[in-house]
Design a protein around this motif. Sequence first.
Motif, PDB file in Angstrom:
ATOM      1  N   THR A 111       0.703  -1.145   0.028  1.00 35.71           N
ATOM      2  CA  THR A 111      -0.166  -0.120  -0.008  1.00 35.71           C
ATOM      3  C   THR A 111       0.920   1.229   0.208  1.00 35.71           C
ATOM      4  O   THR A 111       2.154   1.127   0.118  1.00 35.71           O
ATOM      5  CB  THR A 111      -1.001  -0.088   1.176  1.00 35.71           C
ATOM      6  OG1 THR A 111      -1.824   1.060   1.072  1.00 35.71           O
ATOM      7  CG2 THR A 111      -0.156   0.312   2.351  1.00 35.71           C
TER       8      THR A 111
ATOM      9  N   TRP B  40      -3.701   5.721   0.101  1.00 40.95           N
ATOM     10  CA  TRP B  40      -4.311   4.112   0.776  1.00 40.95           C
ATOM     11  C   TRP B  40      -3.400   3.660   2.058  1.00 40.95           C
ATOM     12  O   TRP B  40      -4.026   3.038   2.739  1.00 40.95           O
ATOM     13  CB  TRP B  40      -3.962   2.999  -0.496  1.00 40.95           C
ATOM     14  CG  TRP B  40      -4.707   3.473  -1.902  1.00 40.95           C
ATOM     15  CD1 TRP B  40      -4.236   4.408  -2.415  1.00 40.95           C
ATOM     16  CD2 TRP B  40      -6.141   2.877  -2.121  1.00 40.95           C
ATOM     17  NE1 TRP B  40      -5.316   4.332  -3.716  1.00 40.95           N
ATOM     18  CE2 TRP B  40      -6.379   3.344  -3.111  1.00 40.95           C
ATOM     19  CE3 TRP B  40      -6.725   1.972  -1.226  1.00 40.95           C
ATOM     20  CZ2 TRP B  40      -7.537   2.802  -3.892  1.00 40.95           C
ATOM     21  CZ3 TRP B  40      -7.936   1.486  -2.249  1.00 40.95           C
ATOM     22  CH2 TRP B  40      -8.268   2.102  -3.379  1.00 40.95           C
TER      23      TRP B  40
ATOM     24  N   ASP C  29      -4.687   4.163   5.691  1.00 40.31           N
ATOM     25  CA  ASP C  29      -5.702   3.167   6.297  1.00 40.31           C
ATOM     26  C   ASP C  29      -5.410   1.629   6.760  1.00 40.31           C
ATOM     27  O   ASP C  29      -5.874   0.848   7.120  1.00 40.31           O
ATOM     28  CB  ASP C  29      -7.051   3.028   5.373  1.00 40.31           C
ATOM     29  CG  ASP C  29      -7.931   4.363   5.256  1.00 40.31           C
ATOM     30  OD1 ASP C  29      -7.763   5.015   6.215  1.00 40.31           O
ATOM     31  OD2 ASP C  29      -8.280   4.385   4.056  1.00 40.31           O
TER      32      ASP C  29
ATOM     33  N   SER D  98      -8.112  -8.945   1.752  1.00 34.31           N
ATOM     34  CA  SER D  98      -9.222  -8.834   1.073  1.00 34.31           C
ATOM     35  C   SER D  98      -9.650 -10.146   0.594  1.00 34.31           C
ATOM     36  O   SER D  98      -8.968 -11.037   0.067  1.00 34.31           O
ATOM     37  CB  SER D  98      -9.578  -7.660  -0.077  1.00 34.31           C
ATOM     38  OG  SER D  98      -9.101  -6.532   0.347  1.00 34.31           O
TER      39      SER D  98
ATOM     40  N   SER E  34     -21.770  -5.429  -2.666  1.00 34.18           N
ATOM     41  CA  SER E  34     -21.314  -3.943  -2.152  1.00 34.18           C
ATOM     42  C   SER E  34     -22.686  -3.272  -1.538  1.00 34.18           C
ATOM     43  O   SER E  34     -22.595  -2.018  -1.148  1.00 34.18           O
ATOM     44  CB  SER E  34     -20.775  -3.153  -3.237  1.00 34.18           C
ATOM     45  OG  SER E  34     -21.474  -2.865  -4.333  1.00 34.18           O
TER      46      SER E  34
ATOM     47  N   ASN F  17     -19.378   0.185   1.076  1.00 36.49           N
ATOM     48  CA  ASN F  17     -18.735   1.190   0.920  1.00 36.49           C
ATOM     49  C   ASN F  17     -17.788   0.867  -0.514  1.00 36.49           C
ATOM     50  O   ASN F  17     -16.564   0.196  -0.074  1.00 36.49           O
ATOM     51  CB  ASN F  17     -17.595   1.820   2.133  1.00 36.49           C
ATOM     52  CG  ASN F  17     -16.843   3.250   1.927  1.00 36.49           C
ATOM     53  OD1 ASN F  17     -17.283   3.740   1.192  1.00 36.49           O
ATOM     54  ND2 ASN F  17     -15.470   3.128   2.298  1.00 36.49           N
TER      55      ASN F  17
ATOM     56  N   THR G   3     -14.829   1.244  -2.780  1.00 39.73           N
ATOM     57  CA  THR G   3     -13.653   2.279  -2.824  1.00 39.73           C
ATOM     58  C   THR G   3     -13.012   2.374  -4.226  1.00 39.73           C
ATOM     59  O   THR G   3     -12.378   3.431  -4.454  1.00 39.73           O
ATOM     60  CB  THR G   3     -12.787   1.393  -1.983  1.00 39.73           C
ATOM     61  OG1 THR G   3     -12.501  -0.078  -2.598  1.00 39.73           O
ATOM     62  CG2 THR G   3     -13.077   1.346  -0.460  1.00 39.73           C
ATOM     63  N   MET G   4     -13.480   1.566  -5.027  1.00 42.44           N
ATOM     64  CA  MET G   4     -13.309   1.635  -6.709  1.00 42.44           C
ATOM     65  C   MET G   4     -14.249   0.982  -7.404  1.00 42.44           C
ATOM     66  O   MET G   4     -14.691  -0.302  -7.351  1.00 42.44           O
ATOM     67  CB  MET G   4     -11.735   0.939  -6.967  1.00 42.44           C
ATOM     68  CG  MET G   4     -11.309   1.097  -8.240  1.00 42.44           C
ATOM     69  SD  MET G   4     -10.002   0.412  -8.684  1.00 42.44           S
ATOM     70  CE  MET G   4      -9.656   0.593 -10.105  1.00 42.44           C
TER      71      MET G   4
ATOM     72  N   SER H 267     -13.583  -2.705  -6.279  1.00 37.00           N
ATOM     73  CA  SER H 267     -13.231  -2.828  -4.865  1.00 37.00           C
ATOM     74  C   SER H 267     -14.279  -2.279  -3.857  1.00 37.00           C
ATOM     75  O   SER H 267     -14.544  -1.001  -4.105  1.00 37.00           O
ATOM     76  CB  SER H 267     -12.033  -2.937  -4.488  1.00 37.00           C
ATOM     77  OG  SER H 267     -11.564  -1.611  -4.527  1.00 37.00           O
ATOM     78  N   PHE H 268     -14.348  -2.615  -2.626  1.00 40.59           N
ATOM     79  CA  PHE H 268     -15.461  -2.168  -1.662  1.00 40.59           C
ATOM     80  C   PHE H 268     -15.254  -3.007  -0.474  1.00 40.59           C
ATOM     81  O   PHE H 268     -14.680  -4.189  -0.400  1.00 40.59           O
ATOM     82  CB  PHE H 268     -16.863  -2.359  -2.407  1.00 40.59           C
ATOM     83  CG  PHE H 268     -17.065  -3.780  -2.613  1.00 40.59           C
ATOM     84  CD1 PHE H 268     -17.697  -4.563  -1.581  1.00 40.59           C
ATOM     85  CD2 PHE H 268     -16.937  -4.291  -3.787  1.00 40.59           C
ATOM     86  CE1 PHE H 268     -18.342  -5.896  -1.915  1.00 40.59           C
ATOM     87  CE2 PHE H 268     -17.373  -5.738  -4.041  1.00 40.59           C
ATOM     88  CZ  PHE H 268     -18.085  -6.400  -3.133  1.00 40.59           C
TER      89      PHE H 268
ATOM     90  N   ASN I 241     -13.362  -6.595   2.910  1.00 43.73           N
ATOM     91  CA  ASN I 241     -12.848  -5.996   1.985  1.00 43.73           C
ATOM     92  C   ASN I 241     -13.127  -6.951   0.826  1.00 43.73           C
ATOM     93  O   ASN I 241     -12.776  -8.190   1.149  1.00 43.73           O
ATOM     94  CB  ASN I 241     -11.525  -5.631   2.210  1.00 43.73           C
ATOM     95  CG  ASN I 241     -11.466  -4.529   3.033  1.00 43.73           C
ATOM     96  OD1 ASN I 241     -12.083  -3.402   2.841  1.00 43.73           O
ATOM     97  ND2 ASN I 241     -10.514  -4.478   3.966  1.00 43.73           N
TER      98      ASN I 241
END
Length: 147
Positions: free
Chosen positions: A73, A77, A80, A88, A107, A111, A113-114, A127-128, A135
């Motif tokens: 990461t 990013w 977090d 994930s 999802s 949330n 995220t992408m 992703s979410f 994740n």
Amino acid sequence: MPTINTYLTFNGNCEEAFNFYKSVFGGEFSFMGRFEDIPSDAGGDSIPEDQKNRVMHVSLPISKETILLGSDTGGEWGADFKAGNNFSISITADSKEQADQFFEKLSSEGNVTMPLSDTFWGDYFGSFADQFGINWMVGYNSQSNQS
């Protein structure tokens, strides 16, 4: 048939960890890409110099059905990152339509995220975190799903 694999995230020591996993499970990496490989039109120019050699994505086949996946990461990013919660569940769908279905249903109330979209590496990917905080990554690659 869709596949589900674990995707691990590290804070700068992904290559070290995956070399360790390779020593345990054997085999060879089927892919090792670095952040410096990101094209400029996909944001590669904004990668800080000290993070360019970090692992963007690595794949280590464990068996015919299982691949251990990972990355480092960094940047926005990295804030977090929490050791112990740095994984994930990765779903590889059989079609774009199936990827859309998995993404939409999993999802829901989560949330994103992408959002799902075509990426520079050739996958349809998103992703979410779901409503329970898990994740997920959902993807489809037309090249790897051709007969």
